[in-house]
Design an enzyme around this catalytic site. Sequence first.
Site, PDB file in Angstrom:
ATOM      1  N   HIS A   1      95.496 -19.179 -84.986  1.00 40.08           N
ATOM      2  CA  HIS A   1      96.478 -19.246 -83.897  1.00 40.08           C
ATOM      3  C   HIS A   1      95.918 -18.583 -82.623  1.00 40.08           C
ATOM      4  O   HIS A   1      96.098 -19.066 -81.525  1.00 40.08           O
ATOM      5  CB  HIS A   1      97.779 -18.547 -84.338  1.00 40.08           C
ATOM      6  CG  HIS A   1      97.561 -17.211 -85.003  1.00 40.08           C
ATOM      7  ND1 HIS A   1      96.721 -17.063 -86.089  1.00 40.08           N
ATOM      8  CD2 HIS A   1      98.014 -15.969 -84.730  1.00 40.08           C
ATOM      9  CE1 HIS A   1      96.693 -15.788 -86.442  1.00 40.08           C
ATOM     10  NE2 HIS A   1      97.472 -15.105 -85.635  1.00 40.08           N
TER      11      HIS A   1
ATOM     12  N   ASP B   1     100.632 -11.690 -77.773  1.00 39.58           N
ATOM     13  CA  ASP B   1     101.799 -11.341 -78.574  1.00 39.58           C
ATOM     14  C   ASP B   1     101.873 -12.372 -79.682  1.00 39.58           C
ATOM     15  O   ASP B   1     101.816 -13.576 -79.434  1.00 39.58           O
ATOM     16  CB  ASP B   1     103.088 -11.324 -77.753  1.00 39.58           C
ATOM     17  CG  ASP B   1     104.143 -10.506 -78.465  1.00 39.58           C
ATOM     18  OD1 ASP B   1     103.984  -9.266 -78.549  1.00 39.58           O
ATOM     19  OD2 ASP B   1     105.118 -11.086 -78.981  1.00 39.58           O
ATOM     20  N   SER B   2     101.948 -11.883 -80.890  1.00 43.19           N
ATOM     21  CA  SER B   2     101.811 -12.793 -82.019  1.00 43.19           C
ATOM     22  C   SER B   2     102.645 -12.319 -83.185  1.00 43.19           C
ATOM     23  O   SER B   2     103.189 -11.209 -83.170  1.00 43.19           O
ATOM     24  CB  SER B   2     100.331 -12.880 -82.422  1.00 43.19           C
ATOM     25  OG  SER B   2      99.768 -11.583 -82.520  1.00 43.19           O
TER      26      SER B   2
ATOM     27  N   LYS C   1      93.077  -7.271 -83.311  1.00 43.33           N
ATOM     28  CA  LYS C   1      93.133  -8.244 -82.213  1.00 43.33           C
ATOM     29  C   LYS C   1      91.935  -8.076 -81.282  1.00 43.33           C
ATOM     30  O   LYS C   1      91.350  -9.054 -80.830  1.00 43.33           O
ATOM     31  CB  LYS C   1      94.405  -8.034 -81.382  1.00 43.33           C
ATOM     32  CG  LYS C   1      95.695  -8.494 -82.020  1.00 43.33           C
ATOM     33  CD  LYS C   1      96.795  -8.312 -80.971  1.00 43.33           C
ATOM     34  CE  LYS C   1      98.169  -8.570 -81.495  1.00 43.33           C
ATOM     35  NZ  LYS C   1      99.201  -8.342 -80.447  1.00 43.33           N
TER      36      LYS C   1
ATOM     37  N   LYS D   1      87.830 -17.394 -89.743  1.00 43.03           N
ATOM     38  CA  LYS D   1      89.191 -17.206 -89.199  1.00 43.03           C
ATOM     39  C   LYS D   1      89.218 -17.543 -87.713  1.00 43.03           C
ATOM     40  O   LYS D   1      90.116 -18.237 -87.234  1.00 43.03           O
ATOM     41  CB  LYS D   1      89.675 -15.763 -89.435  1.00 43.03           C
ATOM     42  CG  LYS D   1      91.069 -15.537 -88.858  1.00 43.03           C
ATOM     43  CD  LYS D   1      91.627 -14.138 -89.063  1.00 43.03           C
ATOM     44  CE  LYS D   1      92.955 -14.000 -88.306  1.00 43.03           C
ATOM     45  NZ  LYS D   1      93.492 -12.633 -88.306  1.00 43.03           N
TER      46      LYS D   1
ATOM     47  N   PHE E   1      93.409  -8.424 -90.732  1.00 38.19           N
ATOM     48  CA  PHE E   1      94.398  -7.353 -90.538  1.00 38.19           C
ATOM     49  C   PHE E   1      95.790  -7.932 -90.764  1.00 38.19           C
ATOM     50  O   PHE E   1      95.953  -9.128 -91.033  1.00 38.19           O
ATOM     51  CB  PHE E   1      94.266  -6.748 -89.130  1.00 38.19           C
ATOM     52  CG  PHE E   1      94.666  -7.686 -88.018  1.00 38.19           C
ATOM     53  CD1 PHE E   1      93.776  -8.629 -87.520  1.00 38.19           C
ATOM     54  CD2 PHE E   1      95.942  -7.642 -87.461  1.00 38.19           C
ATOM     55  CE1 PHE E   1      94.141  -9.498 -86.494  1.00 38.19           C
ATOM     56  CE2 PHE E   1      96.324  -8.502 -86.428  1.00 38.19           C
ATOM     57  CZ  PHE E   1      95.416  -9.435 -85.952  1.00 38.19           C
TER      58      PHE E   1
HETATM   59  P1  ITT Z   1      99.728  -4.882 -79.146  1.00 38.39           P
HETATM   60  O1  ITT Z   1     101.163  -5.108 -78.725  1.00 38.39           O
HETATM   61  O2  ITT Z   1      99.142  -3.609 -78.595  1.00 38.39           O
HETATM   62  O3  ITT Z   1      98.851  -6.068 -78.835  1.00 38.39           O
HETATM   63  P2  ITT Z   1     100.751  -5.111 -81.871  1.00 38.39           P
HETATM   64  O4  ITT Z   1     100.082  -5.114 -83.216  1.00 38.39           O
HETATM   65  O5  ITT Z   1     101.990  -4.251 -81.719  1.00 38.39           O
HETATM   66  O6  ITT Z   1      99.650  -4.706 -80.765  1.00 38.39           O
HETATM   67  P3  ITT Z   1     102.341  -7.535 -81.634  1.00 38.39           P
HETATM   68  O7  ITT Z   1     103.584  -6.883 -81.156  1.00 38.39           O
HETATM   69  O8  ITT Z   1     101.927  -8.841 -81.020  1.00 38.39           O
HETATM   70  O9  ITT Z   1     101.070  -6.588 -81.464  1.00 38.39           O
HETATM   71  O10 ITT Z   1     102.485  -7.719 -83.214  1.00 38.39           O
HETATM   72  C1  ITT Z   1     101.677  -8.616 -83.885  1.00 38.39           C
HETATM   73  C2  ITT Z   1     101.804  -8.397 -85.376  1.00 38.39           C
HETATM   74  O11 ITT Z   1     101.843  -9.669 -86.039  1.00 38.39           O
HETATM   75  C3  ITT Z   1     100.572  -7.678 -85.917  1.00 38.39           C
HETATM   76  O12 ITT Z   1     100.734  -6.261 -85.883  1.00 38.39           O
HETATM   77  C4  ITT Z   1     100.477  -8.249 -87.326  1.00 38.39           C
HETATM   78  O13 ITT Z   1     101.363  -7.577 -88.178  1.00 38.39           O
HETATM   79  C5  ITT Z   1     100.976  -9.686 -87.138  1.00 38.39           C
HETATM   80  N1  ITT Z   1      99.837 -10.598 -86.827  1.00 38.39           N
HETATM   81  C6  ITT Z   1      99.563 -11.203 -85.638  1.00 38.39           C
HETATM   82  N2  ITT Z   1      98.422 -11.920 -85.712  1.00 38.39           N
HETATM   83  C7  ITT Z   1      97.960 -11.750 -86.961  1.00 38.39           C
HETATM   84  C8  ITT Z   1      96.825 -12.195 -87.632  1.00 38.39           C
HETATM   85  O14 ITT Z   1      95.890 -12.927 -87.043  1.00 38.39           O
HETATM   86  N3  ITT Z   1      96.662 -11.844 -88.917  1.00 38.39           N
HETATM   87  C9  ITT Z   1      97.579 -11.077 -89.536  1.00 38.39           C
HETATM   88  N4  ITT Z   1      98.674 -10.581 -88.968  1.00 38.39           N
HETATM   89  C10 ITT Z   1      98.874 -10.913 -87.675  1.00 38.39           C
END
Ligand code: ITT
Length: 198
Positions: free
Chosen positions: A178, A69-70, A12, A173, A150
């Site tokens: 998104h 958050d994604s 991210k 990308k 990732f």
């Molecule tokens: P932070 O809370 O520190 O930002 P995190 O990885 O725990 O880190 P999230 O709770 O938002 O963040 O989880 C997002 C997950 O969704 C991420 O770890 C991926 O598994 C998936 N994800 C989100 N965006 C993505 C993307 O662009 N490509 C692939 N997987 C994605």
Amino acid sequence: MKLLAATTNQGKIREISEILSGLGISVVTPQEINLTLDVKEDGATFAENAAVKARAWSRAAGLPAVADDSGLCVDALEGRPGVLSARFSGPDATDGKNIALLLKLLKGKPDRSARFVCAAALAWETGEVIVTEGVYEGVIIHEPRGSEGFGYDPVFLDPELNRTLAEMSPEEKNARSHRKKALDGLKALLVKSGRLDS
Ligand code: ITT
């Protein structure tokens, strides 16, 4: 404007820094300012979690902070893994384990449609916060393809390009994701409020 990329996810951080480049915004990372923070993410929505993270990091850093958050929402799994995408396969989750579980749960299911959702929240030290969302529609393929990106990128196919996100360059990308759509929404709100030049 100095802005903290309020995330511990290196994928991210790379994408947020690239998408926000060239706007006169100086993006700093938690590592660069030696800050660690464990924010509880127990909201029911991406927007709630993004706002909680942005506020907490901004307060701790004394800087405006942008949080993301994604996650991946799969139709045949009633929207799962959703807000639980990062830890889908349990407390020791890795991208590989999450993908393996996803493919196992989708085995034999004809509907492979899915979407990535990203909520981007920008918080100021005062606690004020704005949140925007972006969505990327795609399908989940049967075997991982590609090595860029990732998370779930190797199994998420863009049907128009017929390539997974892990088969796209970072620039490709970041032009359609998104995350790009959510951050473009933030930029537009900043310009509208006079906090950023267009
Ligand atoms: P932070 O809370 O520190 O930002 P995190 O990885 O725990 O880190 P999230 O709770 O938002 O963040 O989880 C997002 C997950 O969704 C991420 O770890 C991926 O598994 C998936 N994800 C989100 N965006 C993505 C993307 O662009 N490509 C692939 N997987 C994605």
